[in-house]
Motif scaffolding. Structure first.
Motif, mmCIF file in Angstrom:
data_model
loop_
_atom_site.group_PDB
_atom_site.id
_atom_site.type_symbol
_atom_site.label_atom_id
_atom_site.label_comp_id
_atom_site.label_asym_id
_atom_site.label_seq_id
_atom_site.Cartn_x
_atom_site.Cartn_y
_atom_site.Cartn_z
ATOM 1 N N ILE A 52 -24.382 -19.751 10.707
ATOM 2 C CA ILE A 52 -23.462 -20.209 11.750
ATOM 3 C C ILE A 52 -22.088 -19.596 11.517
ATOM 4 N N PHE A 53 -21.535 -19.011 12.574
ATOM 5 C CA PHE A 53 -20.232 -18.343 12.506
ATOM 6 C C PHE A 53 -19.308 -18.992 13.529
ATOM 7 N N ARG A 54 -18.118 -19.403 13.078
ATOM 8 C CA ARG A 54 -17.177 -20.059 13.992
ATOM 9 C C ARG A 54 -16.217 -19.024 14.566
ATOM 10 N N GLU A 55 -16.298 -18.796 15.885
ATOM 11 C CA GLU A 55 -15.415 -17.823 16.545
ATOM 12 C C GLU A 55 -14.084 -18.446 16.921
ATOM 13 N N THR A 56 -14.124 -19.628 17.527
ATOM 14 C CA THR A 56 -12.910 -20.371 17.863
ATOM 15 C C THR A 56 -13.205 -21.839 17.564
ATOM 16 N N GLU A 57 -12.272 -22.707 17.941
ATOM 17 C CA GLU A 57 -12.471 -24.128 17.635
ATOM 18 C C GLU A 57 -13.790 -24.638 18.226
ATOM 19 N N LYS A 58 -14.105 -24.200 19.449
ATOM 20 C CA LYS A 58 -15.296 -24.730 20.120
ATOM 21 C C LYS A 58 -16.269 -23.645 20.559
ATOM 22 N N LYS A 59 -16.294 -22.573 19.811
ATOM 23 C CA LYS A 59 -17.236 -21.491 20.117
ATOM 24 C C LYS A 59 -17.882 -20.987 18.819
ATOM 25 N N PHE A 60 -19.200 -20.948 18.804
ATOM 26 C CA PHE A 60 -19.930 -20.552 17.598
ATOM 27 C C PHE A 60 -20.999 -19.518 17.952
ATOM 28 N N ILE A 61 -21.348 -18.703 16.965
ATOM 29 C CA ILE A 61 -22.556 -17.871 17.100
ATOM 30 C C ILE A 61 -23.541 -18.348 16.036
ATOM 31 N N LEU A 62 -24.775 -18.594 16.459
ATOM 32 C CA LEU A 62 -25.821 -19.028 15.543
ATOM 33 C C LEU A 62 -26.854 -17.910 15.433
ATOM 34 N N PHE A 63 -27.113 -17.462 14.223
ATOM 35 C CA PHE A 63 -28.152 -16.452 14.010
ATOM 36 C C PHE A 63 -29.364 -17.150 13.398
ATOM 37 N N SER A 64 -30.513 -16.967 14.016
ATOM 38 C CA SER A 64 -31.733 -17.545 13.439
ATOM 39 C C SER A 64 -32.798 -16.447 13.417
ATOM 40 N N PRO A 65 -33.837 -16.620 12.595
ATOM 41 C CA PRO A 65 -34.870 -15.578 12.562
ATOM 42 C C PRO A 65 -35.474 -15.382 13.950
#
Lengths: 186, 90
Positions: free
Chosen positions: A155-168
């Motif tokens: 899980i990567f936090r881009e902004t306070e309320k925006k994330f990128i989730l990497f899963s297999p």
């Protein structure tokens, strides 16, 4: 012989949907590689990383984004991931440069990205994510590897309320379903 | 249960796998005189205490580090967490 027109198919086929004001969309990228630091060569790797990507090598659970939009994050003492959204010279220039110091594995087909964005995104994540999501602990630009709904997720936090989730990518359909259900239930 | 990772801070135990008694860090010397007995002890015999116990935990869904956790097996209180790589041979 017929001329074949090959097109790249992404794991979620460009999925995008809004559920309870949370925008859920596949985060598409051209390349994702892992960089392993060989034993006792951290100093050499730091210099090489700076030379290759123009940014200092991040500390554990921190990230960098360079001027070409390439995202680099460190998920272990000796392991980093570098994600290239669309920079054209990544494979021809950046990868050979990084190879001079790191062990590199191409993991482009192994991971799937999902970007989640919206005012209620924290409420949604709290249902599936065991991490403390407060900004004091998990700041903008931080990255963590964890488990959500029994699946391994970065899980990567881009902004306070925006994330990128990497899963297999092999289980990306199941993971997307758990995001959708969690978003519907808030 | 939360495990206070030395580098990453408190993390949920579901991210970790329990890997057994920390005596596994001290592998016997195969050249020693009674190495057969030592390896039997190393491979199979455990004290399994009801109380303070040193154990190995692997952060599989995290940074893939090995931790040496000192835990009270009766209360589940975690008394100390160290990186196994920093304690090996001490």
């Amino acid at each position: 012989m017929a001329k074949l027109d090959l097109k790249i198919k992404k794991p979620l086929d460009g999925y995008s949907k809004v559920i309870n004001q949370i925008k859920i969309a596949e985060y598409q990228f051209d390349n994702l590689i892992s960089l392993a630091i060989p034993l006792k060569t951290e100093r050499k790797c730091k210099l090489n990383f700076k030379k290759s990507l123009g940014e200092p090598m991040p500390n554990i659970e921190k990230s960098i984004i360079n001027k070409s939009g390439i995202l680099g994050f460190r998920i272990g003492l000796d392991l980093l991931l570098v994600c290239n959204p669309s920079h054209s010279s990544f494979v021809k220039k950046t990868v050979p440069s990084l190879k001079q110091a790191f062990y590199i594995t191409d993991q482009t087909g192994g991971w799937c990205g999902v970007r989640i964005d919206g005012d209620r995104v924290i409420e949604m994540l709290e249902r599936i994510c065991p991490l403390n999501l407060s900004q004091k602990i998990f700041a903008i630009g931080d990255v963590k590897r964890t488990i959500m709904d029994h699946l391994n997720v970065i899980i990567f936090r881009e902004t306070e309320k925006k994330f990128i989730l990497f899963s297999p990518s092999s289980s990306s359909g199941s993971f997307l379903k758990s995001i959708e259900i969690s978003s519907s239930n808030i | 249960m939360l495990i206070d990772h030395p580098l990453l801070g408190p993390r949920d135990a579901s991210e970790f796998i329990y890997m057994g008694d920390a005596k596994l860090l001290n592998r016997p010397n195969w050249k020693s005189q009674n190495s057969k007995t030592k390896f039997l002890d190393y491979g199979y015999l455990r004290k399994n205490p009801a109380g303070v116990h040193k154990e190995l935990w692997y952060h599989e869904q995290g940074d893939r580090s090995w931790l040496l956790v000192t835990r009270n097996t009766v209360t589940h209180e975690i008394l100390k967490v160290e990186l196994a790589r920093d304690t090996k041979g001490k």
